[in-house]
Design an enzyme around this catalytic site. Sequence first.
Site, PDB file in Angstrom:
ATOM      1  N   ASP A 176      34.319  33.109 -35.065  1.00 19.73           N
ATOM      2  CA  ASP A 176      34.518  34.593 -35.289  1.00 19.73           C
ATOM      3  C   ASP A 176      35.716  34.275 -34.543  1.00 19.73           C
ATOM      4  OD1 ASP A 176      34.210  36.889 -36.080  1.00 19.73           O
ATOM      5  OD2 ASP A 176      31.944  37.229 -35.932  1.00 19.73           O
ATOM      6  N   ASP A 235      34.463  42.645 -43.309  1.00 22.87           N
ATOM      7  CA  ASP A 235      32.280  42.580 -43.462  1.00 22.87           C
ATOM      8  C   ASP A 235      32.076  43.182 -44.313  1.00 22.87           C
ATOM      9  OD1 ASP A 235      32.470  41.317 -40.510  1.00 22.87           O
ATOM     10  OD2 ASP A 235      31.457  42.631 -40.034  1.00 22.87           O
TER      11      ASP A 235
HETATM   12  C1  GLA Z   1      32.307  39.971 -37.883  1.00 27.01           C
HETATM   13  C2  GLA Z   1      31.287  39.234 -38.472  1.00 27.01           C
HETATM   14  C3  GLA Z   1      30.213  39.496 -39.060  1.00 27.01           C
HETATM   15  C4  GLA Z   1      29.232  39.319 -37.798  1.00 27.01           C
HETATM   16  C5  GLA Z   1      29.632  39.806 -36.689  1.00 27.01           C
HETATM   17  C6  GLA Z   1      28.804  39.629 -35.239  1.00 27.01           C
HETATM   18  O1  GLA Z   1      32.054  41.104 -37.182  1.00 27.01           O
HETATM   19  O2  GLA Z   1      32.555  38.996 -40.096  1.00 27.01           O
HETATM   20  O3  GLA Z   1      29.991  38.213 -40.043  1.00 27.01           O
HETATM   21  O4  GLA Z   1      28.484  38.170 -37.778  1.00 27.01           O
HETATM   22  O5  GLA Z   1      30.457  39.475 -36.250  1.00 27.01           O
HETATM   23  O6  GLA Z   1      29.291  39.963 -34.474  1.00 27.01           O
END
Ligand code: GLA
Length: 423
Positions: free
Chosen positions: A177, A233
């Site tokens: 990430d 997301d």
């Molecule tokens: C980010 C990523 C998500 C998830 C969260 C976890 O938002 O884009 O897919 O992995 O972190 O904290």
Amino acid sequence: MRFPPSPTSDTNIRMNVCMKWARIVLALSSTLLIFLAAANPQAAPSAVPPSANLALTPPMGWNSWNKFACNVSEDMIRSMADAVVKSGMKDAGYVYVNIDDCWQVSRDANGNIVADPQRFPHGMKAVGDYIHSLGLKFGVYSDAGSKTCAGRPGGLGHEYQDALQYAAWGVDYLKYDWCNASTQDARASYANMRAALDASGRPIVLSICEWGTAKPWLWGAEVGGNLWRTTGDIQDHWSGRKKWSDGSCCSNGVLDIVDQQVGLQSYAGPGHWNDPDMLEVGNGGMTDTEYRSHFSLWAILAAPLIAGNDLRDMRPEIHDILTNKEVIAVDQDAVGREGERVAKNGDLEVWSKQMKDGSRAVVLLNRGGSEQEVGVKWEDLGYPGNLSASVRDLWQHKDLGKFTGRFSASVASHGVVMVSVKP
Ligand code: GLA
């Protein structure tokens, strides 16, 4: 500054003789190595990283985040891995069982990452071993910055140490990430992690989760990423970007994500995929019609199919969406072409993906609020108008007959009709 006294000429002579012998031994041993390597090519040191042949089709699996967020545990992951097998998901092609954020709590005195001892009492290797015993593969999550998005320890400065640890646990897939990465350079950070994973000697899929900010489609493949998120997301709704609870912008509905894929298709291919984020199918925020559209569009996009619902408790309708083999075959087609939007008229769209056998997979999408007729012209698929082609409905599993020049169907509001068009 004082220098050490220079060696006497006697010492010089002895050193020269020693160096000569050292050079002879070195030359002999490299000749022996070259000879051994030629005799046994498998033993030859190779410039090809262990990751080069990973994800030749878009990865398929399950990930904990969309349904469980930080509520991960060894028990839940084990039972989910069981469910991947029992539900028929494994037979349909889903292999990765990926633990997202929050499995980690700290680093020990030597800097080693520590898994939550309450939630993972037998440690991560035991979880990986169990997943492997079912014929599945094991994925974990970390972050290129100092902390993960949920505030757990990130990988910054520990890349090689973490990669070795993951390899020792039997990890097959790393989602990496981009939270708390401050002024880090994205390309360099992910290249560094890929080098660390390769140095571990274990083939590990690298999922770049950088949300599209630094256009990872331009460099993701070059740094050895196997997939890269193209957007922020996903959330479990059909359409509309929504602010996060802290006021920052924004999660995406399915349509928002789909719109952000337009023009990215040429960057995807075997081993390196655009990732429009994980599936929300079955999480309760959309209708079954919308989930069917979500899944069909992801398949046309040659997207990684990472389910994000509770597989232990699926309605048959959700099961049938996630395991539709004809739609999955579109996603997994060996030639690895990502589909694209080939026609748009207001709320009505046509998406098309070229398949290995020259046929086209086609999604007729109706974004509007009422049922409408959606048509596709052969010219939009790159076929001549006078061509006669067989059309098959991939959701009804039914041959619809031969059509010349165009095909149209009535499409439900927020729905799709997905067909193959085969000359
Ligand atoms: C980010 C990523 C998500 C998830 C969260 C976890 O938002 O884009 O897919 O992995 O972190 O904290």
